[in-house]
Design an enzyme around this catalytic site. Sequence first.
Site, short mmCIF file in Angstrom:
data_model
loop_
_atom_site.label_atom_id
_atom_site.label_comp_id
_atom_site.label_asym_id
_atom_site.label_seq_id
_atom_site.Cartn_x
_atom_site.Cartn_y
_atom_site.Cartn_z
N TRP A 237 35.71 30.73 41.35
CA TRP A 237 36.19 31.80 40.48
C TRP A 237 36.42 31.30 39.07
O TRP A 237 35.93 31.88 38.09
CB TRP A 237 37.49 32.40 41.01
CG TRP A 237 37.99 33.52 40.14
CD1 TRP A 237 37.66 34.83 40.21
CD2 TRP A 237 38.90 33.40 39.00
NE1 TRP A 237 38.29 35.54 39.20
CE2 TRP A 237 39.05 34.69 38.46
CE3 TRP A 237 39.57 32.32 38.42
CZ2 TRP A 237 39.86 34.94 37.36
CZ3 TRP A 237 40.38 32.56 37.31
CH2 TRP A 237 40.52 33.86 36.79
N ALA A 256 34.03 36.70 44.28
CA ALA A 256 35.23 36.89 45.09
C ALA A 256 36.40 37.44 44.28
O ALA A 256 37.52 37.56 44.81
CB ALA A 256 35.64 35.57 45.74
N ASP A 257 36.17 37.80 43.02
CA ASP A 257 37.25 38.31 42.18
C ASP A 257 37.78 39.62 42.73
O ASP A 257 37.03 40.57 43.00
CB ASP A 257 36.73 38.51 40.76
CG ASP A 257 37.80 39.05 39.83
OD1 ASP A 257 38.64 38.26 39.38
OD2 ASP A 257 37.80 40.27 39.57
N ILE A 258 39.10 39.70 42.89
CA ILE A 258 39.72 40.88 43.50
C ILE A 258 39.47 42.13 42.67
O ILE A 258 39.17 43.20 43.20
CB ILE A 258 41.24 40.66 43.68
CG1 ILE A 258 41.50 39.50 44.64
CG2 ILE A 258 41.90 41.93 44.20
CD1 ILE A 258 40.94 39.69 46.02
N TRP A 298 35.49 45.44 35.25
CA TRP A 298 36.87 45.06 34.92
C TRP A 298 37.46 46.04 33.91
O TRP A 298 38.61 46.44 34.01
CB TRP A 298 36.91 43.66 34.33
CG TRP A 298 36.82 42.55 35.34
CD1 TRP A 298 36.97 42.65 36.70
CD2 TRP A 298 36.56 41.17 35.07
NE1 TRP A 298 36.82 41.42 37.28
CE2 TRP A 298 36.58 40.48 36.31
CE3 TRP A 298 36.33 40.43 33.92
CZ2 TRP A 298 36.36 39.12 36.41
CZ3 TRP A 298 36.11 39.08 33.99
CH2 TRP A 298 36.12 38.42 35.23
#
Length: 302
Positions: A237, A256-258, A298
């Site tokens: 990450w 894998a970034d939430i 994002w």
Amino acid sequence: MINEKDSLKLNTPALFSWGAILNYLNREHNEVMFEVIDDKVRRAFRVGSDTYLCEISYNETKQLIEITVLNEQSWTEKSMSEIVAFIIDWFDLNTDLEPFYRLAETDTILKDLTTKFTGLRMVGMPNFYEAITWGIFGQQINLGYTYTLKRRFTEKYGECLSFEGKKYWIYPTAEKIASVSIAELLELKLTLRKAEYLIDISQQIVAGKISKAYYSNFQNNDAAEKAMTKIRGIGPWTANYVLMRCLRMGDAFPMADIGLLNGIKVIENLESKPDEIHMKILKERWGPWCSYATFYIWRLLY
């Protein structure tokens, strides 16, 4: 670049929205490295032994970014060159977004995002040390607290310029942190591991073992990620975040970034977060535009 007596002027690309950039910059009021005042941005820059407080504005009629020095500091060739290069990188002015927007036209995830945020550039972190330490701060905590840690770190170890009753900060240097003790860093409420990582990375930068230039030599994100994750404290990450926001590698993709996973879940109306197979398909689909796709997703969550 146009050099006039009191200011520098930069041409902006066709796909450019100052309003969208300002909205992004305004998303977090605990940011310590710059300040948005009305429709202008103020930021301090260190060039050699001189400090410049610059006000950055946009002339919509002429489609020019204007850079003005507010403190009593005169432009030099070196300061003009370094500050202009930083701002071009910060706002990603050299990237042609037309191919990304063409990709988005037929992409079910990206189409509405590029319509909503037309002209938004991926605001980066040109300072390699700031980017990699930000990645350390942000591990396994929420975004708001990450900004709090960054502010504490900067106000303790950085330098500031005072202007009109406000302080404008220069980010700490690796040289400064390489010689501090773990006990000092723990006073910032960092975890022991993060304090260790910060000192170790700072020492490696000072020793010339890692640098922005070094990772810029890799031909693709996968190779650069593999090299960067050999550093203690740097996982996939953090590596992808640095490669995306600082090195400008278009295929950087923090799978894998939430926030990224939640954003895709919302956009695609999924019952659960997308799995690894789903994310690999998206990585293949978006290719050199993975980083921009991530940034726009994002932005939707902000």
